[in-house]
Design a protein around this motif. Structure first.
Motif, PDB file in Angstrom:
ATOM      1  N   LYS A 184       0.816  -1.207   0.000  1.00 27.00           N
ATOM      2  CA  LYS A 184       0.000   0.000   0.000  1.00 27.00           C
ATOM      3  C   LYS A 184       0.851   1.258   0.000  1.00 27.00           C
ATOM      4  O   LYS A 184       0.563   2.225  -0.708  1.00 27.00           O
ATOM      5  N   ILE A 185       1.914   1.252   0.789  1.00 27.74           N
ATOM      6  CA  ILE A 185       2.761   2.439   0.879  1.00 27.74           C
ATOM      7  C   ILE A 185       3.575   2.643  -0.388  1.00 27.74           C
ATOM      8  O   ILE A 185       3.575   3.730  -0.986  1.00 27.74           O
ATOM      9  N   PHE A 186       4.285   1.598  -0.830  1.00 27.29           N
ATOM     10  CA  PHE A 186       5.154   1.744  -1.999  1.00 27.29           C
ATOM     11  C   PHE A 186       4.369   2.047  -3.275  1.00 27.29           C
ATOM     12  O   PHE A 186       4.834   2.790  -4.138  1.00 27.29           O
ATOM     13  N   SER A 187       3.184   1.484  -3.416  1.00 26.83           N
ATOM     14  CA  SER A 187       2.392   1.722  -4.628  1.00 26.83           C
ATOM     15  C   SER A 187       1.912   3.167  -4.700  1.00 26.83           C
ATOM     16  O   SER A 187       1.565   3.655  -5.791  1.00 26.83           O
ATOM     17  N   ARG A 188       1.920   3.871  -3.573  1.00 26.56           N
ATOM     18  CA  ARG A 188       1.484   5.259  -3.542  1.00 26.56           C
ATOM     19  C   ARG A 188       2.643   6.245  -3.571  1.00 26.56           C
ATOM     20  O   ARG A 188       2.430   7.461  -3.571  1.00 26.56           O
ATOM     21  N   CYS A 189       3.859   5.718  -3.570  1.00 25.20           N
ATOM     22  CA  CYS A 189       5.028   6.581  -3.745  1.00 25.20           C
ATOM     23  C   CYS A 189       5.166   6.960  -5.216  1.00 25.20           C
ATOM     24  O   CYS A 189       4.722   6.239  -6.110  1.00 25.20           O
ATOM     25  N   GLU A 190       5.804   8.089  -5.463  1.00 25.77           N
ATOM     26  CA  GLU A 190       6.083   8.485  -6.846  1.00 25.77           C
ATOM     27  C   GLU A 190       7.128   7.560  -7.460  1.00 25.77           C
ATOM     28  O   GLU A 190       7.002   7.147  -8.609  1.00 25.77           O
ATOM     29  N   ARG A 191       8.170   7.248  -6.698  1.00 24.55           N
ATOM     30  CA  ARG A 191       9.207   6.306  -7.105  1.00 24.55           C
ATOM     31  C   ARG A 191       9.732   5.584  -5.865  1.00 24.55           C
ATOM     32  O   ARG A 191       9.825   6.172  -4.790  1.00 24.55           O
ATOM     33  N   VAL A 192      10.101   4.327  -6.063  1.00 28.20           N
ATOM     34  CA  VAL A 192      10.769   3.551  -5.019  1.00 28.20           C
ATOM     35  C   VAL A 192      12.089   3.074  -5.598  1.00 28.20           C
ATOM     36  O   VAL A 192      12.112   2.349  -6.604  1.00 28.20           O
ATOM     37  N   TYR A 193      13.193   3.491  -4.986  1.00 29.79           N
ATOM     38  CA  TYR A 193      14.525   3.142  -5.480  1.00 29.79           C
ATOM     39  C   TYR A 193      15.165   2.120  -4.550  1.00 29.79           C
ATOM     40  O   TYR A 193      15.473   2.422  -3.392  1.00 29.79           O
ATOM     41  N   ALA A 194      15.348   0.891  -5.052  1.00 27.22           N
ATOM     42  CA  ALA A 194      16.041  -0.149  -4.289  1.00 27.22           C
ATOM     43  C   ALA A 194      17.537  -0.005  -4.507  1.00 27.22           C
ATOM     44  O   ALA A 194      17.991   0.371  -5.590  1.00 27.22           O
ATOM     45  N   ARG A 195      18.321  -0.345  -3.470  1.00 31.25           N
ATOM     46  CA  ARG A 195      19.761  -0.111  -3.589  1.00 31.25           C
ATOM     47  C   ARG A 195      20.565  -1.361  -3.928  1.00 31.25           C
ATOM     48  O   ARG A 195      21.785  -1.297  -3.989  1.00 31.25           O
ATOM     49  N   GLU A 196      19.879  -2.505  -4.121  1.00 26.58           N
ATOM     50  CA  GLU A 196      20.587  -3.701  -4.574  1.00 26.58           C
ATOM     51  C   GLU A 196      19.597  -4.657  -5.233  1.00 26.58           C
ATOM     52  O   GLU A 196      18.383  -4.464  -5.168  1.00 26.58           O
ATOM     53  N   ASP A 197      20.134  -5.681  -5.903  1.00 22.17           N
ATOM     54  CA  ASP A 197      19.323  -6.540  -6.763  1.00 22.17           C
ATOM     55  C   ASP A 197      18.332  -7.401  -6.000  1.00 22.17           C
ATOM     56  O   ASP A 197      17.232  -7.664  -6.479  1.00 22.17           O
ATOM     57  N   SER A 199      16.632  -6.811  -3.194  1.00 25.16           N
ATOM     58  CA  SER A 199      15.442  -6.030  -2.867  1.00 25.16           C
ATOM     59  C   SER A 199      14.672  -5.651  -4.124  1.00 25.16           C
ATOM     60  O   SER A 199      13.432  -5.655  -4.139  1.00 25.16           O
ATOM     61  N   LEU A 200      15.399  -5.329  -5.181  1.00 27.31           N
ATOM     62  CA  LEU A 200      14.752  -4.962  -6.445  1.00 27.31           C
ATOM     63  C   LEU A 200      13.872  -6.102  -6.944  1.00 27.31           C
ATOM     64  O   LEU A 200      12.705  -5.903  -7.334  1.00 27.31           O
ATOM     65  N   GLN A 201      14.405  -7.308  -6.919  1.00 26.37           N
ATOM     66  CA  GLN A 201      13.654  -8.471  -7.408  1.00 26.37           C
ATOM     67  C   GLN A 201      12.498  -8.831  -6.480  1.00 26.37           C
ATOM     68  O   GLN A 201      11.408  -9.177  -6.928  1.00 26.37           O
ATOM     69  N   LEU A 202      12.714  -8.731  -5.161  1.00 24.56           N
ATOM     70  CA  LEU A 202      11.658  -9.035  -4.200  1.00 24.56           C
ATOM     71  C   LEU A 202      10.501  -8.049  -4.331  1.00 24.56           C
ATOM     72  O   LEU A 202       9.327  -8.442  -4.330  1.00 24.56           O
ATOM     73  N   LEU A 203      10.826  -6.783  -4.444  1.00 27.72           N
ATOM     74  CA  LEU A 203       9.789  -5.767  -4.605  1.00 27.72           C
ATOM     75  C   LEU A 203       9.011  -5.978  -5.891  1.00 27.72           C
ATOM     76  O   LEU A 203       7.777  -5.904  -5.924  1.00 27.72           O
ATOM     77  N   GLU A 204       9.735  -6.263  -6.966  1.00 29.34           N
ATOM     78  CA  GLU A 204       9.097  -6.427  -8.273  1.00 29.34           C
ATOM     79  C   GLU A 204       8.170  -7.634  -8.299  1.00 29.34           C
ATOM     80  O   GLU A 204       7.069  -7.579  -8.851  1.00 29.34           O
ATOM     81  N   LYS A 212       5.045  -1.880 -11.046  1.00 31.47           N
ATOM     82  CA  LYS A 212       6.459  -2.042 -11.379  1.00 31.47           C
ATOM     83  C   LYS A 212       7.073  -0.789 -11.993  1.00 31.47           C
ATOM     84  O   LYS A 212       8.281  -0.555 -11.867  1.00 31.47           O
ATOM     85  N   GLU A 213       6.232   0.005 -12.662  1.00 34.10           N
ATOM     86  CA  GLU A 213       6.749   1.198 -13.337  1.00 34.10           C
ATOM     87  C   GLU A 213       7.318   2.215 -12.342  1.00 34.10           C
ATOM     88  O   GLU A 213       8.101   3.102 -12.707  1.00 34.10           O
ATOM     89  N   LYS A 214       6.966   2.091 -11.064  1.00 40.51           N
ATOM     90  CA  LYS A 214       7.453   3.018 -10.044  1.00 40.51           C
ATOM     91  C   LYS A 214       8.750   2.537  -9.393  1.00 40.51           C
ATOM     92  O   LYS A 214       9.347   3.267  -8.608  1.00 40.51           O
ATOM     93  N   LEU A 215       9.159   1.337  -9.709  1.00 41.55           N
ATOM     94  CA  LEU A 215      10.323   0.727  -9.068  1.00 41.55           C
ATOM     95  C   LEU A 215      11.577   0.917  -9.914  1.00 41.55           C
ATOM     96  O   LEU A 215      11.584   0.608 -11.111  1.00 41.55           O
ATOM     97  N   LYS A 216      12.640   1.431  -9.295  1.00 43.33           N
ATOM     98  CA  LYS A 216      13.895   1.687  -9.997  1.00 43.33           C
ATOM     99  C   LYS A 216      15.074   1.267  -9.116  1.00 43.33           C
ATOM    100  O   LYS A 216      14.932   1.042  -7.920  1.00 43.33           O
ATOM    101  N   TYR A 217      16.238   1.196  -9.735  1.00 41.05           N
ATOM    102  CA  TYR A 217      17.484   0.917  -9.007  1.00 41.05           C
ATOM    103  C   TYR A 217      18.210   2.229  -8.746  1.00 41.05           C
ATOM    104  O   TYR A 217      18.288   3.100  -9.621  1.00 41.05           O
TER     105      TYR A 217
END
Length: 424
Positions: A184-197, A199-204, A212-217
């Motif tokens: 709920k929180i991350f989907s309402r953020c403008e962008r969520v930047y993960a700092r390693e792979d 977390s990036l894969q788990l979030l995605e 997914k379009e809001k998720l970046k490295y």
């Protein structure tokens, strides 16, 4: 034109790894005086702000609390643990009372610190959310643990502000409620930047699959700090002495290894490194603490390791209150580093010092180093279970040279944050 930015959820600078990242955000946002909301409640933020010495040195900062209480009983025991959990539960109610009073404009019932923070959120165009390490300890209370980490972000989302989460690190949630809250929180953020792979894969896959379009490295913010603040100065190594830096971390119960066995492993490894690549020089063992000792004491590990190494060469104890500049000097004096702290490995890498890392946990953050190349990491919980061919590990550590990639990623960080703040 730059967007007015509010920075939220700063933690203590007494862990100098955190300090590097927090200083980096201030330098990147570059708005003075800065307003920073701390990850501490309305009852203790003034005391907590005393632990932000490195951040304060960058420029004028005004601190505010998070819209919550933060009471913490540090004594061990079932009663203290229960009290801490009940406070986290109560904080959900405290937070929503504060937000309701703000919406109804009954502001005199809101504590001064929380009222100031909500005013700053209202006046800001973007919210820079300092990356959190989302790791629930208990399944039953995970929802409340995560909520406690997110009060500033949730308040900003309630007020329809653009929230940018920088440097998020996530462990696999243990509960449906915990996963639901993060989603709920991350989907309402403008962008969520993960700092390693990891977390990036788990979030995605599990948490942001529908956004997914809001998720970046985003590369680790310490890369920017090092490029901007660590000067290319003369080599501080002594050609007549082989210096091994030792960055310890007292094992905790979950590591599955005793302090004595950890100390034996580190001291034996240091002795083998000195014998293998010391080229017959005198040997010096230099202890380096990433954290201020009163905040994260490592006295027992330092004493045990130091005793075992004293017959092999000079042993130099750590500074009890090292600044970031002190750490830069300490690592530049080393020929080799053995570190149980992730940012100890990162600083070694940036300065071109080979290292062997002994991670004290299974945190995804260690993937920051693995993303840069084939480094040597020996998890603390495995050092008694597996055979480690030391000569091969040393050779491998000497080949790890990610400096150029770290500088490139530092420039990438600048581009990303400038895009958020609207800086030309």
């Amino acid at each position: 034109m730059k967007n007015k930015a509010l920075i939220v959820d700063y933690w203590s600078d007494y862990n100098r790894g955190d300090a590097m990242m927090q200083v980096a955000i201030l330098q990147l946002v570059d708005q003075w005086p800065s307003v920073v909301a701390l990850d501490s409640g309305i009852n203790e933020y003034k005391e907590f702000s005393k632990q932000l010495d490195e951040s304060k040195a960058i420029g004028p900062i005004e601190f505010t609390p998070s819209p919550k209480l933060s009471l913490y009983f540090r004594k061990s025991g079932k009663l203290s643990n229960l009290a801490n959990k009940l406070i986290m539960v109560a904080n959900v109610l405290v937070f929503h009372f504060i937000m309701l009073m703000w919406k109804l404009r009954i502001k005199f019932l809101i504590p001064n610190g929380a009222r100031k923070l909500l005013g700053e959120i209202s006046a800001s165009e973007v919210i820079i959310w300092n990356g959190r390490n989302f790791r629930g300890n208990k399944k039953l209370f995970e929802f409340f643990e995560f909520f406690d980490l997110c009060t500033c972000a949730i308040a900003s989302i309630y007020m329809k502000k653009k929230v940018y989460a920088l440097g998020v690190s996530v462990w696999e949630p243990k509960s449906v409620a915990g996963s639901w809250l993060l989603r709920k929180i991350f989907s309402r953020c403008e962008r969520v930047y993960a700092r390693e792979d990891v977390s990036l894969q788990l979030l995605e896959k599990n948490i942001m699959s529908g956004s997914k379009e809001k998720l970046k490295y985003l590369p680790d913010l310490s890369f920017f700090y090092m490029k901007k603040n660590i000067a290319e100065e003369s080599d501080l190594r002594d050609s007549s002495i082989f210096t091994i830096g030792v960055v310890p971390k007292d094992p905790v119960k979950r590591n599955g290894i005793s302090l004595d066995n950890y100390s034996k492993f580190v001291s034996n490894l240091a002795a083998e490194v000195a014998g293998s690549i010391g080229n017959g020089r005198k040997v010096r063992f230099k202890f380096i603490n990433q954290a201020v000792l009163e905040n994260e004491p490592n006295d027992e590990a330092i004493e045990l390791i130091g005793k075992k190494l004293s017959s092999l060469g000079e042993v130099i104890g750590p500074k009890s209150n090292p600044s970031l500049e002190d750490l830069s000097i300490a690592y530049r004096e080393c020929d080799f580093v053995i570190s149980s702290r992730m940012h100890g490995c990162i600083l070694s890498s940036y300065l071109g010092r080979p290292f062997i890392g002994i991670p004290y946990d299974r945190g995804a953050k260690w993937g920051i180093l693995e993303r840069l190349g084939d480094c040597v990491l020996l998890p603390m919980e495995e050092i008694e279970k597996k055979q480690h061919p030391t000569s091969q590990l040393i050779e491998k550590s000497l080949r790890y040279a990610p400096r150029a990639e770290m500088d490139r990623e530092a420039d990438e960080i600048v581009s990303i944050v400038n895009g958020i703040t609207g800086k030309d």
